[in-house]
Scaffold this active site. Structure first.
Site, PDB file in Angstrom:
ATOM      1  N   CYS A 246       0.838  -1.192   0.000  1.00 27.72           N
ATOM      2  CA  CYS A 246       0.000   0.000   0.000  1.00 27.72           C
ATOM      3  C   CYS A 246       0.887   1.261   0.000  1.00 27.72           C
ATOM      4  O   CYS A 246       1.644   1.457  -0.936  1.00 27.72           O
ATOM      5  CB  CYS A 246      -0.990  -0.020   1.160  1.00 27.72           C
ATOM      6  SG  CYS A 246      -2.343   1.187   0.938  1.00 27.72           S
TER       7      CYS A 246
ATOM      8  N   HIS B  50      -3.811  -4.617  -0.544  1.00 29.66           N
ATOM      9  CA  HIS B  50      -3.420  -5.269   0.711  1.00 29.66           C
ATOM     10  C   HIS B  50      -3.522  -6.782   0.556  1.00 29.66           C
ATOM     11  O   HIS B  50      -4.630  -7.339   0.669  1.00 29.66           O
ATOM     12  CB  HIS B  50      -4.343  -4.812   1.837  1.00 29.66           C
ATOM     13  CG  HIS B  50      -4.126  -3.413   2.283  1.00 29.66           C
ATOM     14  ND1 HIS B  50      -3.231  -3.076   3.267  1.00 29.66           N
ATOM     15  CD2 HIS B  50      -4.681  -2.254   1.849  1.00 29.66           C
ATOM     16  CE1 HIS B  50      -3.250  -1.762   3.442  1.00 29.66           C
ATOM     17  NE2 HIS B  50      -4.115  -1.239   2.592  1.00 29.66           N
TER      18      HIS B  50
ATOM     19  N   GLU C  48      -2.706  -8.964   2.669  1.00 25.73           N
ATOM     20  CA  GLU C  48      -3.109  -9.528   3.961  1.00 25.73           C
ATOM     21  C   GLU C  48      -4.619  -9.452   4.177  1.00 25.73           C
ATOM     22  O   GLU C  48      -5.148 -10.097   5.080  1.00 25.73           O
ATOM     23  CB  GLU C  48      -2.364  -8.829   5.104  1.00 25.73           C
ATOM     24  CG  GLU C  48      -2.849  -7.452   5.487  1.00 25.73           C
ATOM     25  CD  GLU C  48      -2.325  -6.331   4.595  1.00 25.73           C
ATOM     26  OE1 GLU C  48      -2.519  -5.168   4.960  1.00 25.73           O
ATOM     27  OE2 GLU C  48      -1.731  -6.632   3.529  1.00 25.73           O
TER      28      GLU C  48
END
EC number: 4.3.2.10
Length: 204
Positions: free
Chosen positions: A76, A185, A187
């Site tokens: 990011c 992202h 994750e």
């Protein structure tokens, strides 16, 4: 994982552990230099992230690792600060300068760009190995790199640039030797994000 006061460290840490990584969150210069792979997260404004990064000599850490061919993954705003500069709310800030280019506000009717989006990965990608064009990744941002400015050098392999679109095309990921980065992202991107993180780990 580099702790410089910016980034959702815990969710990224959990995601990396789930795919088999041993994770240490640290601001220690030596630990960040010596690890097998360094993750640089980031959320918020470009200038604020750079201030935090400079406070822990993060730009120097990244540069020294890359000079030795040691992997770095930006996520990011952790990707955005790798470029030359960012312009947000009329404020221009200097980035790490690993790639030429400017992080600026996207031209889109709806901002922030928040939610799931497909990407266009190039042939030969390692980050997106095993992932098809239908896979979606989670984005939360209003700013991005709208133009790739690095001039190809015939002596070196050209970086692999992945694109996405929200109102206009923007850089979604870059693979450049030991330096990789994603605007989205991983994750927070479910199974697709886990596969991408696993691919990065397998390349260490």
């Amino acid at each position: 994982m580099l702790d410089y006061g910016s980034g959702n460290l815990r969710s990224a840490e959990r995601a990396l552990r789930r795919v088999g990584a041993e994770v240490e969150v640290t601001a220690d210069h030596r630990a960040a230099l010596d690890c097998d792979g360094l993750v640089v997260p980031g959320v918020g404004a470009f200038a604020a992230c750079m201030a935090g990064l400079n406070a822990v000599r993060g730009g120097r850490i990244i540069g020294e690792r890359l000079a030795g061919g040691r992997p770095v993954l930006g996520i990011c705003v952790g990707m955005q600060i790798l470029f030359e500069r960012g312009v947000e709310h009329g404020i221009e800030a200097e980035g790490c300068g690993e790639w030429p280019g400017t992080v600026e506000r996207l031209h889109a009717e709806v901002l922030p760009h928040m939610g799931w989006n497909t990407v266009r990965a190039p042939e030969g990608t390692g980050l997106f190995a095993g992932l098809g064009p239908e896979e979606r990744f989670y984005f939360v941002h209003s700013y991005g790199v709208r133009k790739w400015e690095l001039v190809p050098d015939s002596r070196l392999a050209a970086p692999l640039v992945t694109w996405a679109e929200h109102g206009e095309p923007f850089v979604a990921a870059v693979e450049n030797g030991p330096l990789c980065a994603t605007q989205f992202h991983p994750e927070k991107s479910g199974d697709a994000g886990a596969q991408l993180l696993r691919n990065w780990l397998n390349g260490l």
